[in-house]
Scaffold this motif. Structure first.
Motif, PDB file in Angstrom:
ATOM      1  N   ASP A  12       5.396  -4.399   6.617  1.00  0.00           N
ATOM      2  CA  ASP A  12       5.301  -3.111   7.296  1.00  0.00           C
ATOM      3  C   ASP A  12       3.850  -2.645   7.422  1.00  0.00           C
ATOM      4  O   ASP A  12       3.464  -2.071   8.442  1.00  0.00           O
ATOM      5  CB  ASP A  12       6.104  -2.100   6.456  1.00  0.00           C
ATOM      6  N   ASP A  13       3.059  -2.887   6.393  1.00  0.00           N
ATOM      7  CA  ASP A  13       1.682  -2.392   6.396  1.00  0.00           C
ATOM      8  C   ASP A  13       0.811  -3.160   7.386  1.00  0.00           C
ATOM      9  O   ASP A  13      -0.072  -2.595   8.018  1.00  0.00           O
ATOM     10  CB  ASP A  13       1.097  -2.475   4.979  1.00  0.00           C
ATOM     11  N   ILE A  14       1.091  -4.457   7.519  1.00  0.00           N
ATOM     12  CA  ILE A  14       0.316  -5.270   8.460  1.00  0.00           C
ATOM     13  C   ILE A  14       0.904  -5.136   9.874  1.00  0.00           C
ATOM     14  O   ILE A  14       0.188  -4.815  10.824  1.00  0.00           O
ATOM     15  CB  ILE A  14       0.330  -6.762   8.034  1.00  0.00           C
ATOM     16  N   GLY A  42      12.197   5.611  -0.416  1.00  0.00           N
ATOM     17  CA  GLY A  42      11.870   6.496   0.708  1.00  0.00           C
ATOM     18  C   GLY A  42      11.983   5.776   2.042  1.00  0.00           C
ATOM     19  O   GLY A  42      12.559   6.284   3.006  1.00  0.00           O
ATOM     20  N   LYS A  43      11.448   4.556   2.106  1.00  0.00           N
ATOM     21  CA  LYS A  43      11.474   3.806   3.373  1.00  0.00           C
ATOM     22  C   LYS A  43      12.926   3.554   3.793  1.00  0.00           C
ATOM     23  O   LYS A  43      13.275   3.648   4.964  1.00  0.00           O
ATOM     24  CB  LYS A  43      10.757   2.463   3.216  1.00  0.00           C
ATOM     25  N   LEU A  44      13.769   3.216   2.817  1.00  0.00           N
ATOM     26  CA  LEU A  44      15.151   2.912   3.178  1.00  0.00           C
ATOM     27  C   LEU A  44      15.920   4.161   3.574  1.00  0.00           C
ATOM     28  O   LEU A  44      16.836   4.094   4.407  1.00  0.00           O
ATOM     29  CB  LEU A  44      15.846   2.139   2.057  1.00  0.00           C
ATOM     30  N   PHE A  71       8.354  -6.386   3.350  1.00  0.00           N
ATOM     31  CA  PHE A  71       7.340  -6.303   2.285  1.00  0.00           C
ATOM     32  C   PHE A  71       6.584  -4.989   2.453  1.00  0.00           C
ATOM     33  O   PHE A  71       6.119  -4.671   3.556  1.00  0.00           O
ATOM     34  CB  PHE A  71       6.337  -7.452   2.399  1.00  0.00           C
ATOM     35  N   GLU A  72       6.430  -4.277   1.377  1.00  0.00           N
ATOM     36  CA  GLU A  72       5.806  -2.951   1.467  1.00  0.00           C
ATOM     37  C   GLU A  72       4.821  -2.724   0.336  1.00  0.00           C
ATOM     38  O   GLU A  72       5.149  -2.935  -0.848  1.00  0.00           O
ATOM     39  CB  GLU A  72       6.912  -1.885   1.399  1.00  0.00           C
ATOM     40  N   ASP A  73       3.655  -2.310   0.683  1.00  0.00           N
ATOM     41  CA  ASP A  73       2.648  -1.865  -0.278  1.00  0.00           C
ATOM     42  C   ASP A  73       2.321  -2.895  -1.366  1.00  0.00           C
ATOM     43  O   ASP A  73       2.163  -2.553  -2.550  1.00  0.00           O
ATOM     44  CB  ASP A  73       3.056  -0.504  -0.878  1.00  0.00           C
ATOM     45  N   PHE A  74       2.240  -4.139  -0.939  1.00  0.00           N
ATOM     46  CA  PHE A  74       1.640  -5.188  -1.776  1.00  0.00           C
ATOM     47  C   PHE A  74       0.124  -5.098  -1.579  1.00  0.00           C
ATOM     48  O   PHE A  74      -0.341  -4.644  -0.530  1.00  0.00           O
ATOM     49  CB  PHE A  74       2.105  -6.576  -1.326  1.00  0.00           C
ATOM     50  N   GLU A 132       1.534  -2.674  -6.138  1.00  0.00           N
ATOM     51  CA  GLU A 132       0.096  -2.819  -6.429  1.00  0.00           C
ATOM     52  C   GLU A 132      -0.805  -1.976  -5.522  1.00  0.00           C
ATOM     53  O   GLU A 132      -1.945  -1.674  -5.874  1.00  0.00           O
ATOM     54  CB  GLU A 132      -0.325  -4.298  -6.361  1.00  0.00           C
ATOM     55  N   ARG A 133      -0.291  -1.600  -4.323  1.00  0.00           N
ATOM     56  CA  ARG A 133      -1.100  -0.762  -3.420  1.00  0.00           C
ATOM     57  C   ARG A 133      -0.179   0.281  -2.814  1.00  0.00           C
ATOM     58  O   ARG A 133       0.298   0.156  -1.702  1.00  0.00           O
ATOM     59  CB  ARG A 133      -1.730  -1.655  -2.346  1.00  0.00           C
ATOM     60  N   ILE A 134       0.139   1.302  -3.601  1.00  0.00           N
ATOM     61  CA  ILE A 134       1.087   2.314  -3.122  1.00  0.00           C
ATOM     62  C   ILE A 134       0.326   3.351  -2.301  1.00  0.00           C
ATOM     63  O   ILE A 134      -0.537   4.060  -2.812  1.00  0.00           O
ATOM     64  CB  ILE A 134       1.834   2.965  -4.312  1.00  0.00           C
ATOM     65  N   SER A 155      -4.898   6.823   6.779  1.00  0.00           N
ATOM     66  CA  SER A 155      -4.629   6.633   5.352  1.00  0.00           C
ATOM     67  C   SER A 155      -3.745   7.727   4.751  1.00  0.00           C
ATOM     68  O   SER A 155      -3.855   8.904   5.103  1.00  0.00           O
ATOM     69  CB  SER A 155      -5.936   6.513   4.585  1.00  0.00           C
ATOM     70  N   ASN A 156      -2.886   7.285   3.851  1.00  0.00           N
ATOM     71  CA  ASN A 156      -1.903   8.153   3.198  1.00  0.00           C
ATOM     72  C   ASN A 156      -2.129   8.181   1.692  1.00  0.00           C
ATOM     73  O   ASN A 156      -2.688   7.229   1.155  1.00  0.00           O
ATOM     74  CB  ASN A 156      -0.487   7.613   3.465  1.00  0.00           C
ATOM     75  N   PRO A 157      -1.652   9.203   1.004  1.00  0.00           N
ATOM     76  CA  PRO A 157      -1.099  10.435   1.572  1.00  0.00           C
ATOM     77  C   PRO A 157      -2.217  11.336   2.087  1.00  0.00           C
ATOM     78  O   PRO A 157      -3.337  10.854   2.284  1.00  0.00           O
ATOM     79  CB  PRO A 157      -0.357  11.050   0.382  1.00  0.00           C
TER      80      PRO A 157
HETATM   81  C1  LIG Z   1       2.865   4.362   5.678  1.00  0.00           C
HETATM   82  C2  LIG Z   1       2.642   3.225   4.826  1.00  0.00           C
HETATM   83  O1  LIG Z   1       3.361   2.247   4.898  1.00  0.00           O
HETATM   84  C3  LIG Z   1       1.557   3.241   3.903  1.00  0.00           C
HETATM   85  O2  LIG Z   1       0.778   4.181   3.885  1.00  0.00           O
HETATM   86  O3  LIG Z   1       1.444   2.277   3.141  1.00  0.00           O
END
Ligand SMILES: CC(=O)C(=O)O
Ligand SMILES: NC(=O)C1=CN([C@@H]2O[C@H](COP(=O)(O)OP(=O)(O)OC[C@H]3O[C@@H](n4cnc5c(N)ncnc54)[C@H](OP(=O)(O)O)[C@@H]3O)[C@@H](O)[C@H]2O)C=CC1
Ligand SMILES: [Mg+2]
Length: 645
Positions: free
Chosen positions: A359-361, A263-265, A335-338, A245-247, A500-502
């Motif tokens: 990871d994001d928090i 990618g993370k793995l 948990f990633e990019d929720f 939901e929040r990539i 912020s990415n990318p």
């Molecule tokens: C790096 C990372 O986890 C992000 O930008 O969501």
């Protein structure tokens, strides 16, 4: 039908063998071990008899040990193919019979990415494994293969083509993929990770070739246990899961977010040494609210709007229970990019019962705190003497803020409620103040301080006069010339982090930060920027990205057998990373060490995280190894080819 000494092979999927009848052999004579050979039940007769790897038990232990399985774990195995290939969980229980397992040979061997070596098969291996004639006569080294692949990849000018070339390699020859990534980490990180992975996710449906992880959609509700069994590896140690939901800062990409766990793995393996077969990428597909994707004929996910509420919660809950039931309580779930309206709640809900972290928090918090600890050596003062302003009060922003406040509190003895007052936040509505308290999301409330309303960033900068400005908004080019110039008027060395990415979403570029601050900014960014020349001087900037933290953190949790993640582990990881920043790095303006050293850095982070787990009584792997750094290093996966006899 597959069988292992009469048992259904499906029940013994730890071997990861999908075809053939397995014959199990006891150790022939020490130190040689033979576990099983696979005899074909297919048309090719004995030609499918597999790679017999004979190796000494000592060699297995010395060369490969990944974290030991604990005795009562469901995943405890008597050997297993990974042991032999140095990929699997080693056991220190001498009584356990070491096994050699045969997998595939001949043509199937060349098609198996876990064991394929391409042109590197030796003459003996060609004879022993029915490869004669299937390969050209030449035998090349893995180093030469790396050289050739790098030359091939460098020919592609388009980043997405480089990404696809790397993914193809991963599907074809896993060890070569990791050797490339490890040996050329600084060059290839932007290919397999941010920024290119962002574009890959946006176009994932179009470039989709092979499934690289598990897709768990609403269609699988009620069947997730079964779905997990479909994955070919059963000894999983780390799961990265997203619901897409929040990539990055690209918003809702639905099922196509799968590129992120993948990618993370790959970084867990390349940067943190977790064996690839222990890693499981998962995407939970509850639909997407992205109209563009819903109307894209190549979209690979459920073509419906996102499920929410009870339906969403039940699917996640089923997943979390199924994971624990299948892999035990020591599997790490990242948990990633929720989206933030789920991320905080999921962490709060599962933190007490599962080995989870967001990871994001949390990972981002840890990496930013490390950068700040290092930056203090350049700008002077203690953390508590600085004033922080964030643009973006979501997962990353408030996560970082909380860890900084915690560290300040530990350093000064002041309560966290007090230390939080040095940290200010701007969101899409302006400065977060007490007057906005009503209706404010719970994670923003601790940052609502007394102040008159301020509606934009420039005015907030001028009013608060921060020494550190952190971008965690996902909104590109929001650190304008006026903002950076303002920072530079009241700071000799303004600290500016554009997280912020990318790259397209970065709050400013490195060039802008240096130019607008007349070369005085201490700058780092979430996605990498090339060095910048300003006024005759070259400025290199660091990459403030959680990729510095999660691989080492994960390794530390695994080697200690940790059962929970604790904030003190994140602080330990920050300090370990900050300690790796050298005087030389600092002199050139870098507040992070180069990624070229990342495996050593990860081992140090892992050791300190593991030490903290033991100190907190959260470690279950006993006794505690004497030298945790050496132990962590010894547990790391090596991509070097193994010899198949
Ligand atoms: C790096 C990372 O986890 C992000 O930008 O969501
Ligand atoms: N470098 C790294 O390691 C990491 C970087 N990130 C990056 O951080 C970014 C944010 O991620 P995350 O915190 O999870 O996202 P969230 O959606 O949780 O938070 C985003 C925040 O930014 C605010 N915001 C959005 N646009 C603007 C704007 N134009 N002006 C002011 N505020 C704005 C939002 O305001 P409101 O609440 O009012 O909507 C919200 O508070 C992403 O780009 C992500 O890639 C994330 C994790 C790690
Ligand atoms: Mg993320």
């Amino acid at each position: 039908m597959l069988s292992l000494n009469g048992t259904s092979f499906l029940d013994n999927s730890l071997y990861g063998v999908s075809r053939g009848v397995v014959q199990q052999h006891r150790r022939v004579a020490p130190p040689m071990v033979v576990v099983a050979s696979v005899r074909s039940n297919g048309r090719a007769g004995d030609r499918n008899v597999s790679v017999l790897v004979e190796t000494s038990l000592k060699e297995i232990r010395d060369a490969s040990p990944a974290p030991p399985a604990d005795k009562d774990s469901k995943s405890k195995v008597t050997g297993g193919i990974g042991d032999v290939y140095g990929e699997d969980t080693a056991t220190e229980d001498q009584s356990i019979t070491p096994w050699t397992v045969s997998v595939a040979s001949g043509y199937p061997l060349l098609r198996d990415p876990h064991y394929n070596k391409g042109l590197a098969f030796t003459e003996k291996e060609k004879d022993a494994h029915y490869l004669r004639g299937l390969l050209p006569p030449v035998v090349v080294s893995q180093e030469l293969q790396v050289k050739k692949m790098m030359a091939n990849i460098r020919q592609y000018q388009v980043p997405l083509q480089r990404y696809m070339a790397m993914m193809d390699l991963q599907e074809r020859n896993e060890r070569l993929f990791y050797k490339l990534l490890i040996d050329h980490v600084e060059e290839l990180l932007p290919v397999v990770y941010t920024p290119t992975v962002g574009e890959a996710c946006q176009k994932y449906g179009t470039i989709f070739r092979q499934p690289q992880g598990l897709f768990i959609s609403l269609k699988e509700k009620g069947k997730i246990l079964e779905v997990l069994k479909n994955w070919p590896q059963q000894k999983i140690q780390v799961i990265v899961v997203t619901d897409g939901e929040r990539i990055l800062g690209l918003g809702d990409l639905g099922c196509q977010g799968m590129g992120i766990p993948v990618g993370k793995l790959s970084l867990y393996t390349a940067l943190g040494g977790i064996r690839p077969s222990a890693c499981l990428p998962v995407t939970i597909d509850v639909g997407t609210n992205n109209e563009k994707l819903l109307n894209d004929e190549f979209y690979i996910g459920l073509r419906q709007r996102r499920a929410t509420g009870k339906e969403y919660a039940e699917l996640i809950d089923e997943f979390m229970s199924a994971v624990k039931q299948t892999y035990g309580e020591k599997v790490l779930i990242q948990f990633e990019d929720f989206a933030n309206h789920n991320a905080f709640d999921l962490l709060a809900k599962y933190g007490p019962t599962h080995l989870v972290f967001n990871d994001d928090i949390q990972g981002t918090a840890s990496v930013v705190l490390a950068g700040l600890i290092a930056a203090l050596k350049l700008v002077g003062g203690t953390l508590a003497e600085h004033t922080f302003l964030f643009l973006g009060a979501g997962e990353a922003g408030t996560g970082i803020a909380e860890l900084i406040a915690l560290e300040m509190s530990k350093q000064t003895g002041a309560p966290v409620d007090e230390t939080r007052k040095k940290i200010w936040m701007v969101d899409s509505k302006g400065l977060i103040t007490r007057s906005r308290m009503e209706g404010l999301q719970h994670f923003k409330r601790p940052w609502a301080h007394e102040h008159e309303p301020v509606t934009n960033l420039v005015d907030a900068v001028k009013a608060i006069k921060p020494t550190v400005l952190i971008g965690s908004s996902g909104a590109g080019r929001t650190f304008t010339k006026e903002v950076v110039e303002a920072m530079a008027t009241f700071n000799e060395k303004p600290v500016v982090l554009a997280l912020s990415n990318p790259t397209s979403q970065s709050e400013c570029t490195a060039e802008e930060a240096y130019m607008w601050s007349e070369g005085r900014a201490i700058f780092a960014s979430g996605s990498p920027f090339d060095p910048v020349e300003y006024d005759g001087k070259v400025y290199a900037s660091g990459q403030a990205n959680n990729a510095y933290i999660f691989p080492g953190l994960g390794l530390g949790l695994i080697i200690s057998g940790a059962i929970r993640v604790h904030d003190d582990m994140l602080l330990a990881a920050s300090e370990a990373l900050a300690a790796q920043v050298t005087e030389e790095n600092l002199e050139s303006g870098l507040i992070y060490p180069p990624f070229s050293n990342i495996r050593k850095i990860s081992a140090k982070i892992a050791a300190d995280v593991a030490a903290k787990a033991y100190e907190l009584g959260l470690a279950t792997r006993l006794p505690q190894p004497e030298n945790l750094v050496a132990y962590a290093e010894s547990c790391m996966y090596s991509p070097a080819y193994r010899c198949y006899r």
